[in-house]
Write an enzyme that holds these catalytic residues in place. Structure first.
Site, PDB file in Angstrom:
ATOM      1  N   CYS A  94       6.137  -0.658  10.200  1.00 22.92           N
ATOM      2  CA  CYS A  94       5.350  -1.431   9.235  1.00 22.92           C
ATOM      3  C   CYS A  94       5.272  -2.836   9.803  1.00 22.92           C
ATOM      4  CB  CYS A  94       6.012  -1.442   7.853  1.00 22.92           C
ATOM      5  SG  CYS A  94       5.205  -2.547   6.656  1.00 22.92           S
ATOM      6  N   TYR A 144       0.820  -1.206   0.000  1.00 22.05           N
ATOM      7  CA  TYR A 144       0.000   0.000   0.000  1.00 22.05           C
ATOM      8  C   TYR A 144       0.861   1.266   0.000  1.00 22.05           C
ATOM      9  CZ  TYR A 144      -4.556  -2.220   1.009  1.00 22.05           C
ATOM     10  OH  TYR A 144      -5.730  -2.929   0.946  1.00 22.05           O
ATOM     11  N   CYS A 177      -1.785  -2.457  10.088  1.00 24.44           N
ATOM     12  CA  CYS A 177      -1.085  -1.895   8.938  1.00 24.44           C
ATOM     13  C   CYS A 177      -0.810  -0.430   9.234  1.00 24.44           C
ATOM     14  CB  CYS A 177      -1.949  -2.033   7.683  1.00 24.44           C
ATOM     15  SG  CYS A 177      -1.279  -1.238   6.204  1.00 24.44           S
ATOM     16  N   ASN A 178       0.456  -0.046   9.282  1.00 25.68           N
ATOM     17  CA  ASN A 178       0.816   1.331   9.595  1.00 25.68           C
ATOM     18  C   ASN A 178       0.349   2.309   8.524  1.00 25.68           C
ATOM     19  OD1 ASN A 178       2.965   1.646  12.071  1.00 25.68           O
ATOM     20  ND2 ASN A 178       3.031  -0.392  11.171  1.00 25.68           N
TER      21      ASN A 178
END
EC number: 5.1.1.3
Length: 264
Positions: free
Chosen positions: A183, A42, A73-74
């Site tokens: 992450c 992403y 998800c960071n």
């Protein structure tokens, strides 16, 4: 008591690092996990697209009757967490604040590094959170766009992985005492990262840190699972090849799991 599952979303397999810690700390909680490996990573994508993809993952989890959603998800946390949290009537937790708080507690010299996807680093979210709570801490952020593809292709132990990590982290070596793995894919490269940074640098796993916050929210909203239930059924979904996902997940979770394919 609330036996509904906790929903986890990620751009791929990285969020399994959070799931692993949750299973260890809260083994009685059911899990539904969705990893969007077909569209990973992403990090390089535009904000609008990341937000659209994240909402698709959220809506999928809502069909699974989850009692809480964890942004494992960071990148999704940096871009869409606040919007999703405001829109839903169930708890929604991100991984950034727990990681930032742990870094503040860890650093002894006030020199913190943050590595993440290009979008997470560009958002400056870790520096903002850290310096909001501890303004004197210096934060050095570094994008590592090649790390996620290494993990998603299950090449964590390869020689090319070692070279990429070594080359990528060179700007931070010798300049920090604490490094935030910003992450959730990055803990799968932890041995190499630690070797490059040296034994004196404390690595902060933002995903693992957020499990403590999950426990707090479960208690606060009185939605804990059945403590007496010894065997719980977890469900794992991927938008890509279930076999690759299953291979990585089985290694990381140290158990065989069934992975289902889903099209969003």
């Amino acid at each position: 008591m609330d036996t509904r599952p906790i929903g986890f979303l990620d751009s791929g397999v990285g969020g399994l690092t959070v799931v692993c810690e949750l299973i260890r700390q809260l083994p009685h909680e059911k899990i539904v996990y969705i990893g969007d490996s077909a569209r990973a990573p992403y990090g390089p994508r535009p904000k609008k697209q990341i937000k659209e993809y994240t909402w698709e993952l959220v809506n999928f989890l809502l069909t699974q009757n989850v009692k809480m959603i964890v942004f494992a998800c960071n990148t999704a946390t940096a871009v869409a967490w606040e919007e999703v949290k405001a829109a839903l009537d169930i708890p929604v937790l991100g991984v950034v604040l727990p990681g930032a708080s742990a870094a503040i507690k860890s650093t002894t010299k006030g020199q913190v590094g943050v590595i993440g996807t290009p979008m997470t680093v560009a958002s400056d979210i870790y520096r903002k959170k850290i310096q909001l709570l501890a303004p004197s801490i210096q934060v050095r952020s570094l994008a590592c766009p090649k790390f996620v593809p290494i993990v998603e292709s299950n090449e964590m132990c390869s020689s090319i992985a070692k070279k990429i990590v070594y080359d990528s982290l060179a700007p931070l070596v010798g300049k920090i005492d604490t490094l935030v793995l910003g992450c959730t894919h990055y803990p799968l490269l932890r041995p190499i990262i630690q070797n490059v940074m040296g034994p004196s640098v404390k690595l902060i796993d933002s995903g693992a840190e957020c499990v403590r916050d999950i426990s707090v929210l479960l208690n606060y909203f009185d939605i804990n699972g059945n403590y007496h239930q010894k065997a719980v059924e977890h469900r794992f979904f991927t938008t890509a090849n279930p076999e690759i996902f299953q291979e990585i997940a089985s290694i990381w979770l140290k158990q065989k799991i069934n992975v289902e394919h889903v099209t969003l």
